[in-house]
Design an enzyme around this catalytic site. Sequence first.
Site, short mmCIF file in Angstrom:
data_model
loop_
_atom_site.label_atom_id
_atom_site.label_comp_id
_atom_site.label_asym_id
_atom_site.label_seq_id
_atom_site.Cartn_x
_atom_site.Cartn_y
_atom_site.Cartn_z
N GLY A 154 11.61 -6.57 -3.02
CA GLY A 154 11.29 -7.32 -1.82
C GLY A 154 12.05 -6.80 -0.61
N ALA A 155 12.70 -7.72 0.12
CA ALA A 155 13.41 -7.34 1.34
C ALA A 155 14.58 -6.41 1.06
CB ALA A 155 13.89 -8.59 2.05
N GLY A 209 14.45 -3.78 -0.75
CA GLY A 209 14.00 -2.40 -0.88
C GLY A 209 13.66 -2.02 -2.31
N SER A 224 10.46 -2.70 -7.13
CA SER A 224 10.39 -3.26 -5.80
C SER A 224 11.15 -4.58 -5.78
CB SER A 224 8.92 -3.49 -5.41
OG SER A 224 8.83 -4.11 -4.16
N GLY A 239 3.45 -3.31 -1.39
CA GLY A 239 3.74 -2.61 -2.64
C GLY A 239 2.81 -1.43 -2.87
N ASP A 240 1.55 -1.57 -2.45
CA ASP A 240 0.59 -0.47 -2.60
C ASP A 240 0.97 0.70 -1.69
OD1 ASP A 240 -0.75 -2.20 -4.30
OD2 ASP A 240 -2.02 -2.97 -2.68
#
Length: 308
Positions: free
Chosen positions: A219-220, A222, A217, A248-249
């Site tokens: 963040g912004a 992707g 992951s 994230g979940d």
Amino acid sequence: MILTVTLNTALDVTYRVPALQPHASHRVREVTERPGGKGLNVARVLAALGHEVTVTGFAGGATGAVVREGLAGTDRVTDALVPLAGQTRRTVAVVDETTGDTTQFNEPGPTVSPAEWQAFQDAYESLLAGAAAVALCGSLPPGVPVGAYAGLVRDARAAGVPVLLDTSGEPLRRAIAARPDLIKPNADELAELTGSHDPVRATHSARRRGARAVVASLGAEGLLAVTPEGRWRAAPPARVRGNPTGAGDSAVAGLLSGLVEDLPWPARLTRAVALSAATVLSPTAGEFDSRAYEDLLGRGIAVTAEAA
């Protein structure tokens, strides 16, 4: 049935304030409470996608009772949490309505006794028999061995159940050697694991350490996926702003549902990114906005194949 494991369950409390200022008293506009911990968040999203989910881990004390009451009202979610003498922890998220930023406070969790840990292991092995896949999520509470996830990964593999691991630090370092089918670290967790801050290099390094597939992951930006079938990047059509709690979940739920549905990797990543972004856009922390999710799928998630 999909099984999610949350060893350090929580009651998630969210405060909304007009503006968060250090050293000041605040009038809270709104308070929400819900069952929390990474695996419970994953389970809630999986259930909303139409999957039957069983949750296990620990719950104890008055806070644990509130968590279980919340689960009892969730369709398609079966409570198989193991009783604990200690008090289930709380997490407190304070949302600044002016900036949209969130400040998080996470309690450490109760101490698990050797007898309670053994009771959980017995329950886990029994639940694996009916599971199509299992997600091992979150931090370890005090008293649980640091190598716990490694053992749980091996148990799942011995039962022929695909396993997704979403943790960090030393528990991740030890468990990855047990060869989970998929890990989903964020950029910082991946760098801590591999020593590399280059996402591509780090994901390949994580695979060499034992993970069959790695979805990082970013963040912004992707997701970056490195799998036996290839390497892809996936990102939302535009940067989203809101509360990232639980995003994230939601991505884990998208990946896990895609696994059990045997979707190709680009479709799994599309779902994971759309769910993650829709969670950021939700007015309630840790929930995804179903309209935003459908809109994101309609507008298209950019999934790009890269040379391995």
